[in-house]
Motif scaffolding. Structure first.
Motif, PDB file in Angstrom:
ATOM      1  N   SER A   1       6.970 -13.882  -0.430  1.00 10.79           N
ATOM      2  CA  SER A   1       5.803 -13.239  -0.094  1.00 10.79           C
ATOM      3  C   SER A   1       5.225 -13.686   0.754  1.00 10.79           C
ATOM      4  O   SER A   1       4.075 -13.148   1.260  1.00 10.79           O
ATOM      5  CB  SER A   1       5.268 -12.168  -1.648  1.00 10.79           C
ATOM      6  N   VAL A   2       4.826 -15.235   0.765  1.00 11.77           N
ATOM      7  CA  VAL A   2       3.770 -16.115   1.007  1.00 11.77           C
ATOM      8  C   VAL A   2       4.085 -15.702   3.084  1.00 11.77           C
ATOM      9  O   VAL A   2       3.260 -15.127   3.616  1.00 11.77           O
ATOM     10  CB  VAL A   2       3.826 -16.963   0.956  1.00 11.77           C
ATOM     11  N   SER A   3       5.107 -15.895   2.995  1.00 10.55           N
ATOM     12  CA  SER A   3       5.736 -15.785   4.280  1.00 10.55           C
ATOM     13  C   SER A   3       5.251 -14.839   4.954  1.00 10.55           C
ATOM     14  O   SER A   3       5.400 -13.888   6.232  1.00 10.55           O
ATOM     15  CB  SER A   3       7.183 -16.167   4.447  1.00 10.55           C
ATOM     16  N   ASP A   4       6.267 -13.069   3.590  1.00 12.31           N
ATOM     17  CA  ASP A   4       5.349 -11.935   4.363  1.00 12.31           C
ATOM     18  C   ASP A   4       4.560 -11.906   4.750  1.00 12.31           C
ATOM     19  O   ASP A   4       4.222 -11.036   5.533  1.00 12.31           O
ATOM     20  CB  ASP A   4       6.254 -11.539   3.219  1.00 12.31           C
ATOM     21  N   CYS A   5       3.024 -12.011   3.881  1.00 16.54           N
ATOM     22  CA  CYS A   5       1.804 -11.962   4.412  1.00 16.54           C
ATOM     23  C   CYS A   5       1.430 -12.182   5.633  1.00 16.54           C
ATOM     24  O   CYS A   5       0.964 -12.155   6.048  1.00 16.54           O
ATOM     25  CB  CYS A   5       1.032 -12.619   3.330  1.00 16.54           C
ATOM     26  N   ALA A   6       1.881 -14.025   5.782  1.00 16.33           N
ATOM     27  CA  ALA A   6       1.139 -14.233   6.962  1.00 16.33           C
ATOM     28  C   ALA A   6       2.350 -13.327   8.151  1.00 16.33           C
ATOM     29  O   ALA A   6       1.408 -13.313   8.995  1.00 16.33           O
ATOM     30  CB  ALA A   6       1.985 -16.123   7.063  1.00 16.33           C
ATOM     31  N   ARG A   7       3.605 -12.760   7.771  1.00 16.57           N
ATOM     32  CA  ARG A   7       3.992 -12.467   8.745  1.00 16.57           C
ATOM     33  C   ARG A   7       3.279 -11.400   9.596  1.00 16.57           C
ATOM     34  O   ARG A   7       2.728 -10.939  10.481  1.00 16.57           O
ATOM     35  CB  ARG A   7       5.272 -11.969   8.610  1.00 16.57           C
ATOM     36  N   ARG A   8       2.973 -10.537   8.537  1.00 22.23           N
ATOM     37  CA  ARG A   8       2.473  -9.536   8.584  1.00 22.23           C
ATOM     38  C   ARG A   8       0.520  -9.186   9.154  1.00 22.23           C
ATOM     39  O   ARG A   8      -0.090  -8.968   9.768  1.00 22.23           O
ATOM     40  CB  ARG A   8       1.941  -8.513   7.351  1.00 22.23           C
TER      41      ARG A   8
ATOM     42  N   HIS B   1      -3.861 -13.343  -4.287  1.00 20.32           N
ATOM     43  CA  HIS B   1      -4.572 -13.123  -4.294  1.00 20.32           C
ATOM     44  C   HIS B   1      -4.347 -11.346  -3.972  1.00 20.32           C
ATOM     45  O   HIS B   1      -4.528 -10.379  -4.480  1.00 20.32           O
ATOM     46  CB  HIS B   1      -5.499 -13.516  -3.322  1.00 20.32           C
ATOM     47  N   ASP B   2      -2.939 -10.911  -3.001  1.00 20.44           N
ATOM     48  CA  ASP B   2      -2.456  -9.925  -2.441  1.00 20.44           C
ATOM     49  C   ASP B   2      -2.281  -9.771  -3.835  1.00 20.44           C
ATOM     50  O   ASP B   2      -2.413  -8.217  -3.874  1.00 20.44           O
ATOM     51  CB  ASP B   2      -1.669 -10.206  -0.690  1.00 20.44           C
ATOM     52  N   GLN B   3      -0.934 -10.360  -4.354  1.00 17.72           N
ATOM     53  CA  GLN B   3      -0.759  -9.198  -5.342  1.00 17.72           C
ATOM     54  C   GLN B   3      -1.618  -9.114  -6.776  1.00 17.72           C
ATOM     55  O   GLN B   3      -0.950  -8.714  -6.738  1.00 17.72           O
ATOM     56  CB  GLN B   3       0.686 -10.693  -6.066  1.00 17.72           C
ATOM     57  N   LYS B   4      -2.570  -9.952  -7.298  1.00 15.49           N
ATOM     58  CA  LYS B   4      -3.519  -9.709  -7.985  1.00 15.49           C
ATOM     59  C   LYS B   4      -3.982  -8.602  -7.934  1.00 15.49           C
ATOM     60  O   LYS B   4      -4.327  -7.563  -8.446  1.00 15.49           O
ATOM     61  CB  LYS B   4      -4.573 -10.998  -8.403  1.00 15.49           C
TER      62      LYS B   4
ATOM     63  N   LEU C   1      -5.371  -4.735   6.874  1.00 13.63           N
ATOM     64  CA  LEU C   1      -4.138  -4.950   7.494  1.00 13.63           C
ATOM     65  C   LEU C   1      -3.498  -3.751   6.702  1.00 13.63           C
ATOM     66  O   LEU C   1      -2.666  -3.262   6.667  1.00 13.63           O
ATOM     67  CB  LEU C   1      -3.528  -6.357   6.620  1.00 13.63           C
ATOM     68  N   ARG C   2      -3.684  -3.291   5.194  1.00 15.51           N
ATOM     69  CA  ARG C   2      -2.597  -2.173   4.467  1.00 15.51           C
ATOM     70  C   ARG C   2      -3.647  -1.266   4.728  1.00 15.51           C
ATOM     71  O   ARG C   2      -2.586  -0.281   5.142  1.00 15.51           O
ATOM     72  CB  ARG C   2      -3.501  -3.053   2.621  1.00 15.51           C
ATOM     73  N   ALA C   3      -4.667  -1.384   5.423  1.00 15.88           N
ATOM     74  CA  ALA C   3      -4.739   0.410   6.127  1.00 15.88           C
ATOM     75  C   ALA C   3      -4.852   0.662   6.776  1.00 15.88           C
ATOM     76  O   ALA C   3      -3.729   1.400   7.796  1.00 15.88           O
ATOM     77  CB  ALA C   3      -6.691   0.386   6.330  1.00 15.88           C
TER      78      ALA C   3
ATOM     79  N   PRO D   1      -2.233   3.617   1.384  1.00 16.87           N
ATOM     80  CA  PRO D   1      -3.215   4.946   0.906  1.00 16.87           C
ATOM     81  C   PRO D   1      -3.846   4.069  -0.215  1.00 16.87           C
ATOM     82  O   PRO D   1      -5.103   4.853  -0.335  1.00 16.87           O
ATOM     83  CB  PRO D   1      -2.297   5.695  -0.028  1.00 16.87           C
ATOM     84  N   LEU D   2      -4.170   3.216  -1.134  1.00 11.88           N
ATOM     85  CA  LEU D   2      -4.270   2.114  -1.665  1.00 11.88           C
ATOM     86  C   LEU D   2      -4.903   1.133  -1.239  1.00 11.88           C
ATOM     87  O   LEU D   2      -5.637   0.186  -1.847  1.00 11.88           O
ATOM     88  CB  LEU D   2      -4.194   1.862  -2.899  1.00 11.88           C
ATOM     89  N   ALA D   3      -5.633   1.300   0.425  1.00 10.29           N
ATOM     90  CA  ALA D   3      -5.821  -0.095   0.516  1.00 10.29           C
ATOM     91  C   ALA D   3      -7.245  -0.905   0.028  1.00 10.29           C
ATOM     92  O   ALA D   3      -7.973  -1.177   0.289  1.00 10.29           O
ATOM     93  CB  ALA D   3      -5.892   0.537   2.464  1.00 10.29           C
ATOM     94  N   ALA D   4      -8.118   0.787  -0.268  1.00  9.57           N
ATOM     95  CA  ALA D   4      -9.603   0.744   0.262  1.00  9.57           C
ATOM     96  C   ALA D   4      -9.634  -0.549  -1.621  1.00  9.57           C
ATOM     97  O   ALA D   4     -11.001  -0.568  -1.299  1.00  9.57           O
ATOM     98  CB  ALA D   4     -10.218   1.604  -0.170  1.00  9.57           C
ATOM     99  N   ARG D   5      -8.694  -0.488  -1.848  1.00  8.07           N
ATOM    100  CA  ARG D   5      -8.436  -1.403  -3.635  1.00  8.07           C
ATOM    101  C   ARG D   5      -8.644  -3.499  -2.781  1.00  8.07           C
ATOM    102  O   ARG D   5      -9.094  -4.160  -3.352  1.00  8.07           O
ATOM    103  CB  ARG D   5      -7.325  -1.485  -4.101  1.00  8.07           C
ATOM    104  N   TRP D   6      -8.070  -2.967  -1.479  1.00 14.43           N
ATOM    105  CA  TRP D   6      -8.710  -4.810  -0.991  1.00 14.43           C
ATOM    106  C   TRP D   6      -9.356  -4.765  -0.291  1.00 14.43           C
ATOM    107  O   TRP D   6     -10.016  -4.551   0.642  1.00 14.43           O
ATOM    108  CB  TRP D   6      -7.032  -5.062  -0.151  1.00 14.43           C
ATOM    109  N   SER D   7     -10.498  -6.165  -0.837  1.00 15.33           N
ATOM    110  CA  SER D   7     -11.611  -6.151  -0.086  1.00 15.33           C
ATOM    111  C   SER D   7     -12.601  -7.623  -1.093  1.00 15.33           C
ATOM    112  O   SER D   7     -12.023  -7.437  -1.937  1.00 15.33           O
ATOM    113  CB  SER D   7     -12.734  -4.475  -0.946  1.00 15.33           C
ATOM    114  N   GLY D   8     -12.841  -8.069  -0.424  1.00 13.77           N
ATOM    115  CA  GLY D   8     -13.650  -9.300  -0.367  1.00 13.77           C
ATOM    116  C   GLY D   8     -14.716  -9.001  -2.024  1.00 13.77           C
ATOM    117  O   GLY D   8     -15.348  -9.791  -2.662  1.00 13.77           O
TER     118      GLY D   8
END
Length: 657
Positions: free
Chosen positions: A317-324, A390-393, A426-428, A433-440
RNA sequence: GCGUCCAUAGCUCAGCUGGAUAGAGCAUCGGCCUUCUAAGCCGAGGGUCAAGGGUUCGAGUCCCUUUGGACGCGCCA
């Protein structure tokens, strides 16, 4: 379970509603928003509120005028007689004197609540992931780690008690240069059996292993130098299955065996070789044992290897995140934008940078520089793995992430928050649909300051270069006096006596001293004293009976103590909300002080155990309630609450050195 | 140079969304044990809350400046 403070807030809130009905106030106030505090001076009553300052806004009246009009409303709302007196003071404070009903109910609340007394739903079941320690498994824990560990563990306990749904996690950095270096260091010791034996001999005498004399030939200049590395090699060499497997590697005599991938390696990377993996596992085992000595256990040990797809059933998932990130233009290949035109561009490999300086990131999370996530040679950095972690968390459904880090990592905080913001964007873009969950905003970082180790006021030298330093285990051993719990109790309580962002002096001499200047004994002694009173009453046939009532308490001291009991739930909720377990430690110290004072002051003519049954029963209830409060508070801090303590004289006679 | 955190009694530190006369421990000095643990209690002295300015009914607490200290600004983790 409702508590005294809750009932009083409800009452004040009801009075506010009356105020709205009579036209005094514009808006009602919710009970949860009303501040109640114990005044410093007893002449200001039992409790005070500054409620009238806020409710007077917009009414055109002064806070004091509103407060004066508020008092009759409070009387009208108080149908159960909680308030014995209410007076307006200063510019608009409302000083409340509480009725006997209040302090009686505080005692009953405590006894009925039992071990659960103090818990609340203040956190509303918020799902929290608490990550702490997460020390690299390349060596033993030191005192600084211990402080973070104790703080995190106590915070977890406190937040759970306050109604948060907390999971604790240790992130294992078992990938990358540091663990490779560990493996390499161990490898050199494995090869040099004779040197290893000699080094362990030196080490066991407590002396640092000299470099380069005691070290194997070719030992890397930047390798891990501590004697524990030789010990680790020794342990591995003696583990039968391991030495058999390693025999297949071939020659131990030269470095080619190290450089070439061993049979278990998937990729040939140095952090994935059998020796490396066995080495950090060994280190981690030791870390786990040290933490257990402090009564610290984690809900989950999270392996970084899994993020890279190196553990079984895991994906990269590290490479996957970087790619995205690259796909949505949150990362780019090349030189960092911030350094454009700085140096001449090197014709070397081109790394991938995260746009931490992007204008799209809120200013407080924005980095001063774009950071590398994938190196020029294709290997991901620590940061890249942390992004995936942290994405996974958040993907696991946590509402809030709390990380406890050493203060020297503070530069890393905004970077990580910025990444979470980017992941939301990125997720948005990806249509999640859950993109709002990811925020600083979801991430909170508690920075723990350094611990300065002292012995009798003088700094203990730490030779970081030689690799010889005082470990957490050394410290626990050093302050262990009577039983195994004593070291743990002293270490935990002293760490919890300071808030995280204050530097802490840990004086080994004070911590091991079983005397007055060691704060942990003060509280434990209070608990033991309470226990002994209850014992004494039982042995005299005057023990606490079911169904007794605390109505025979009339001394000022007794009222104060009962109200202190009522404060435990408040204290826990506040400590949880502000992430400051030290507030519990201070509360316990203060409550103990009040009890010791009560005990000593009334020793002559108002003892707990008297000839009057009603008074005795009432006082025993107060004593039992206080004992429960101390017990529950100490448990939250992970410190034991003994019913008996060996007296100073006995301990001194035993431990004559 | 830029950034983050810190500065409160002789020492180590509390001070709860801004609240009333800024608290505790240690250290110093003076008292209290025939009776539920003296690992305790009572009392005394000790402060320009680093400095200056601002915000308001009110600032140790919030904002700005200065000084002093810790740490960070890696294709380390």
């Amino acid at each position: 379970m409702t508590t005294l403070y809750q009932r009083l807030r409800e009452l004040l809130s009801r009075a506010c509603h009356l105020g709205v009905e009579t036209g005094l106030l514009l808006q009602p106030v919710a009970a949860a928003e009303i501040a109640l505090e114990r005044p410093r001076q007893s002449s200001h009553g039992d409790l005070a509120t500054n409620l009238c300052f806020s409710i007077s806004k917009g009414t055109g009246k002064s806070p004091r005028a509103v407060a004066e009009a508020f008092v009759p409303l409070l009387r009208a709302a108080d149908t159960e007689g909680w308030i014995a007196g209410a007076e307006v003071a200063g510019p608009g404070f409302l000083n409340l004197r509480l009725s006997e009903t209040c302090w009686n109910s505080a005692i009953l609340d405590t006894l009925q609540g039992g071990a659960a007394y103090g818990t609340s739903q203040a956190g509303h079941g918020e799902k929290v992931l608490l990550e702490f320690v997460s020390a690299n498994p390349t060596g033993p824990l030191h005192v600084g780690h211990g402080r973070g560990a104790v703080l995190g563990d106590a915070l977890g306990r406190v937040m759970r008690a306050a109604g948060y749904d907390v999971s604790t996690e240790y992130y294992i950095n078992n990938v990358g240069n540091q663990v490779s270096k560990l493996g390499e260091s161990v490898w050199h010791w494995l090869r040099a059996e004779g040197k290893r034996a000699a080094a362990l001999e030196i080490w066991s005498r407590g002396e640092p292993v000299a470099f380069p004399d005691g070290f194997p030939e070719g030992f890397p200049e930047d390798g891990y130098r501590g004697g524990y590395i030789a010990q680790c090699a020794q342990d591995l060499a003696h583990a039968g299955a391991f030495s058999e497997a390693m025999a297949a590697v071939g020659s131990w005599a030269d470095d080619t065996a190290w450089r070439e991938a061993d049979p278990a390696s998937l990729t040939g990377r140095a952090d994935n070789r059998t020796i490396t993996v066995k080495s950090w596992q060994k280190m981690l085992e030791r870390i786990r044992i040290d933490l257990e000595r402090l009564d610290i256990r984690f809900d989950r040990w999270f392996s970084e290897r899994g993020l890279h797809g190196l553990d079984a059933d895991t994906l990269d998932s590290v490479s996957d995140c970087a790619r995205r990130l690259v796909a949505q233009d949150w990362a780019y290949e090349g030189e960092p934008a911030a350094r454009e035109g700085d140096d001449e561009e090197e014709a070397g490999d081109r790394a991938i940078f995260f746009r931490g300086t992007s204008e799209k990131i809120p200013k407080s999370f924005r980095d001063s520089k774009d950071r590398v996530i994938v190196r020029g040679d294709g290997r991901p950095t620590y940061f890249a793995a942390d992004i995936a972690y942290h994405d996974q968390k958040l993907a696991r459904g946590y509402d809030r992430l709390i990380n406890i880090l050493g203060a020297d990592h503070h530069g890393y905080v905004s970077r990580l928050k910025g990444v979470l913001h980017a992941l939301g964007d990125l997720r948005a873009q990806e249509g999640d649909p859950l993109a709002a969950r990811w925020s600083g905003e979801r991430l909170e970082v508690l920075l723990v300051q350094m611990v300065a180790l002292l012995r009798d006021g003088k700094p203990v030298p730490m030779g970081k270069r030689s690799g010889e330093f005082i470990t957490l285990r050394d410290v626990i051993d050093d302050v262990t006096t009577s039983d195994a719990a004593s070291g743990r109790d002293a270490v935990r309580f002293i760490f919890l006596l300071r808030k995280a962002d204050a530097q802490l002096d840990f004086d080994l001499e004070v911590a091991r001293r079983t005397s007055m200047d060691n704060p942990v004994y003060y509280v434990q002694y209070g608990h033991a004293r309470l226990a002994s009173i209850l014992d004494r009453a039982r042995s005299e046939g005057k023990g606490l009976r079911d169904g007794a009532l605390p109505t025979g308490l009339h001394l000022d001291d007794e009222r104060e103590l009962a109200l202190l009991c009522a404060e435990l739930p408040e204290t826990i909720a506040r400590a949880a909300r502000s992430r400051e377990p030290h507030q519990v430690a201070y509360y316990l110290t203060e409550t103990c002080r009040a009890f010791h004072a009560y005990y000593t002051r009334n020793k002559a003519d108002n003892r707990v155990i008297t000839d009057d049954d009603a008074t005795t029963q009432s006082r025993l209830m107060l004593v039992a309630a206080l004992k429960q409060v101390l017990h529950n508070g100490l448990t939250l801090l992970g410190v034991s609450a003994p019913d008996r303590m060996v007296s100073l004289q006995e301990a001194g006679a035993e431990g004559s050195e």
